[in-house]
Design a protein around this motif. Sequence first.
Motif, PDB file in Angstrom:
ATOM      1  N   TYR A  51     -10.546 -24.447 -38.449  1.00  0.00           N
ATOM      2  CA  TYR A  51     -11.970 -24.347 -38.110  1.00  0.00           C
ATOM      3  C   TYR A  51     -12.897 -24.619 -39.284  1.00  0.00           C
ATOM      4  O   TYR A  51     -14.090 -24.807 -39.104  1.00  0.00           O
ATOM      5  CB  TYR A  51     -12.273 -22.938 -37.559  1.00  0.00           C
ATOM      6  N   CYS A  52     -12.345 -24.612 -40.493  1.00  0.00           N
ATOM      7  CA  CYS A  52     -13.206 -24.480 -41.674  1.00  0.00           C
ATOM      8  C   CYS A  52     -13.518 -25.804 -42.376  1.00  0.00           C
ATOM      9  O   CYS A  52     -12.626 -26.589 -42.687  1.00  0.00           O
ATOM     10  CB  CYS A  52     -12.545 -23.520 -42.662  1.00  0.00           C
ATOM     11  N   GLN A 112     -18.107 -15.046 -52.952  1.00  0.00           N
ATOM     12  CA  GLN A 112     -17.266 -15.625 -51.913  1.00  0.00           C
ATOM     13  C   GLN A 112     -16.816 -17.021 -52.316  1.00  0.00           C
ATOM     14  O   GLN A 112     -17.578 -17.778 -52.891  1.00  0.00           O
ATOM     15  CB  GLN A 112     -18.038 -15.700 -50.588  1.00  0.00           C
ATOM     16  N   ARG A 116     -11.952 -11.372 -43.297  1.00  0.00           N
ATOM     17  CA  ARG A 116     -11.917 -11.339 -41.834  1.00  0.00           C
ATOM     18  C   ARG A 116     -10.480 -11.486 -41.345  1.00  0.00           C
ATOM     19  O   ARG A 116      -9.721 -12.287 -41.903  1.00  0.00           O
ATOM     20  CB  ARG A 116     -12.778 -12.469 -41.265  1.00  0.00           C
ATOM     21  N   GLU A 159      -9.792 -12.633 -38.457  1.00  0.00           N
ATOM     22  CA  GLU A 159      -9.931 -13.887 -37.685  1.00  0.00           C
ATOM     23  C   GLU A 159      -9.434 -13.797 -36.245  1.00  0.00           C
ATOM     24  O   GLU A 159     -10.077 -14.326 -35.342  1.00  0.00           O
ATOM     25  CB  GLU A 159      -9.281 -15.096 -38.383  1.00  0.00           C
ATOM     26  N   MET A 162     -14.456 -14.664 -35.631  1.00  0.00           N
ATOM     27  CA  MET A 162     -15.453 -15.562 -35.060  1.00  0.00           C
ATOM     28  C   MET A 162     -15.483 -15.355 -33.551  1.00  0.00           C
ATOM     29  O   MET A 162     -14.439 -15.219 -32.914  1.00  0.00           O
ATOM     30  CB  MET A 162     -15.093 -17.020 -35.349  1.00  0.00           C
ATOM     31  N   PRO A 206     -20.729 -16.396 -34.506  1.00  0.00           N
ATOM     32  CA  PRO A 206     -20.196 -17.393 -33.576  1.00  0.00           C
ATOM     33  C   PRO A 206     -19.398 -18.467 -34.306  1.00  0.00           C
ATOM     34  O   PRO A 206     -19.747 -18.835 -35.435  1.00  0.00           O
ATOM     35  CB  PRO A 206     -21.459 -17.997 -32.958  1.00  0.00           C
ATOM     36  N   PHE A 207     -18.335 -18.948 -33.680  1.00  0.00           N
ATOM     37  CA  PHE A 207     -17.667 -20.148 -34.171  1.00  0.00           C
ATOM     38  C   PHE A 207     -18.628 -21.319 -33.999  1.00  0.00           C
ATOM     39  O   PHE A 207     -19.293 -21.436 -32.969  1.00  0.00           O
ATOM     40  CB  PHE A 207     -16.378 -20.416 -33.380  1.00  0.00           C
ATOM     41  N   ILE A 208     -18.720 -22.159 -35.022  1.00  0.00           N
ATOM     42  CA  ILE A 208     -19.548 -23.366 -34.945  1.00  0.00           C
ATOM     43  C   ILE A 208     -18.698 -24.533 -35.441  1.00  0.00           C
ATOM     44  O   ILE A 208     -18.142 -24.461 -36.545  1.00  0.00           O
ATOM     45  CB  ILE A 208     -20.820 -23.237 -35.827  1.00  0.00           C
ATOM     46  N   LEU A 262     -19.134 -24.480 -44.225  1.00  0.00           N
ATOM     47  CA  LEU A 262     -18.000 -24.047 -43.416  1.00  0.00           C
ATOM     48  C   LEU A 262     -18.109 -24.620 -42.006  1.00  0.00           C
ATOM     49  O   LEU A 262     -17.116 -24.828 -41.326  1.00  0.00           O
ATOM     50  CB  LEU A 262     -17.961 -22.520 -43.342  1.00  0.00           C
ATOM     51  N   TYR A 263     -19.358 -24.847 -41.582  1.00  0.00           N
ATOM     52  CA  TYR A 263     -19.627 -25.376 -40.231  1.00  0.00           C
ATOM     53  C   TYR A 263     -20.882 -26.223 -40.306  1.00  0.00           C
ATOM     54  O   TYR A 263     -21.620 -26.177 -41.306  1.00  0.00           O
ATOM     55  CB  TYR A 263     -19.791 -24.216 -39.230  1.00  0.00           C
TER      56      TYR A 263
HETATM   57  N1  5AD Z   1     -17.760 -21.430 -37.720  1.00  0.00           N
HETATM   58  C1  5AD Z   1     -18.100 -20.140 -37.913  1.00  0.00           C
HETATM   59  N2  5AD Z   1     -17.577 -19.371 -38.874  1.00  0.00           N
HETATM   60  C2  5AD Z   1     -16.673 -19.935 -39.696  1.00  0.00           C
HETATM   61  N3  5AD Z   1     -15.964 -19.426 -40.709  1.00  0.00           N
HETATM   62  C3  5AD Z   1     -15.195 -20.409 -41.230  1.00  0.00           C
HETATM   63  N4  5AD Z   1     -15.384 -21.554 -40.543  1.00  0.00           N
HETATM   64  C4  5AD Z   1     -16.288 -21.276 -39.574  1.00  0.00           C
HETATM   65  C5  5AD Z   1     -16.862 -22.035 -38.528  1.00  0.00           C
HETATM   66  N5  5AD Z   1     -16.535 -23.317 -38.326  1.00  0.00           N
HETATM   67  C6  5AD Z   1     -15.979 -18.009 -41.057  1.00  0.00           C
HETATM   68  C7  5AD Z   1     -14.553 -17.442 -41.060  1.00  0.00           C
HETATM   69  C8  5AD Z   1     -14.382 -16.990 -42.494  1.00  0.00           C
HETATM   70  C9  5AD Z   1     -15.801 -16.797 -42.968  1.00  0.00           C
HETATM   71  C10 5AD Z   1     -15.980 -16.871 -44.435  1.00  0.00           C
HETATM   72  O1  5AD Z   1     -16.504 -17.830 -42.326  1.00  0.00           O
HETATM   73  O2  5AD Z   1     -14.465 -16.337 -40.152  1.00  0.00           O
HETATM   74  O3  5AD Z   1     -13.639 -15.802 -42.618  1.00  0.00           O
END
Ligand code: 5AD
Length: 357
Positions: free
Chosen positions: A70-71, A108, A162, A164, A203, A233-235, A309-310
Amino acid sequence: MIVKTLIDKLERNQTLAPEEFKQLLENQSPELFEYLFARAREVQGANYGNDVYIRGLIEFTNYCKNDCHYCGIRNSNRNARRYRLDKEQILECCQAGYELGFRTFVLQGGEDPFYTDETMVAIVKAIREGFPDCAITLSLGERSRASYQALFDAGANRYLLRHESANANHYAMLHPEAMTLATRKQCLYDLKDIGYQVGCGFMVGSPNQTIENLVEDLIFIKELGPHMVGIGPFIPHHDTPFASQAPGTLEQTLFLLGIIRLMLPEVLLPATTALGTISPKGRELGILAGANVVMPNLSPGSVRKDYMLYDNKICTGDEAAECRSCMEMRLRKIGYQVAVARGDHKSINDKPTEGEE
Ligand code: 5AD
Ligand code: FES
């Protein structure tokens, strides 16, 4: 409505049975939202008043040896422009943050082997000496217990990692094979055992996440008993395998924030940058759903765009001072104020911490 009684029960018992959590999550409605958020605000107010704690986030390296699907700073993303901050640059961020009223610094970074224990200990010691009245939070991913211990002894107070996903199969869908939920959990228990204030989290709406998975996340959080919980939220990020997956929603994130506030009344719960990214008023709504922490960016302006990260991450063009006053204004508008204090978890407030003697 039967689900409302579940919210009352959650507030009373600070937990629910898995089936009850499931029922709650399956019956989200606008009416229920209002009810949950009102209860969560009440509990938040009883513990922390209208204070919102600010943490200065210093994103000091975007090198990462991991390859989380995801990252955006995953190792195999060749398009990421990589950077590292040295001790002096990190101390400059702290100094700027201190002058702006920050009393917690969150370091971080990706899992970057460049920052050996020796290097990290030197950084933590320098911050501890330079800013004795501040809390130092680390968010460096998985390290050995000995490493966590050395950093704690050097003066770090808190650690964010996290989990996760608390479901091993789902965890495996989000991560490369080399990473396991068992290791992640071990790290969290080690950190807690050493004496850190610990934060876990996940997320919301990550690919393949089910309601059952979320129930497991809640049960795990209850079992761990963290001092902090980070959810957002996941993005999707365009240069990852999850580029075309749907993002998590504002509503579900807010709902979970409210539930977590009722589960852990004293928890330090951030309204995250990701929440502010999926909706312009996301962070304010997070506070109104039970969150009580915001983490404005203190990283140097020159590197902010590289800690992606997103996609579309907010606060990447601003000066530290701008984010600080922006947050102040946003919070004031909704009846809250920025607290200039370390903002430790209530359970440790009576005990002296290192650097405070
Ligand atoms: N969308 C949202 N959160 C994210 N993280 C990493 N990638 C994404 C993403 N695409 C979050 C993860 C990580 C934190 C530092 O950022 O949960 O633990
Ligand atoms: Fe960063 Fe508003 S908090 S610009």
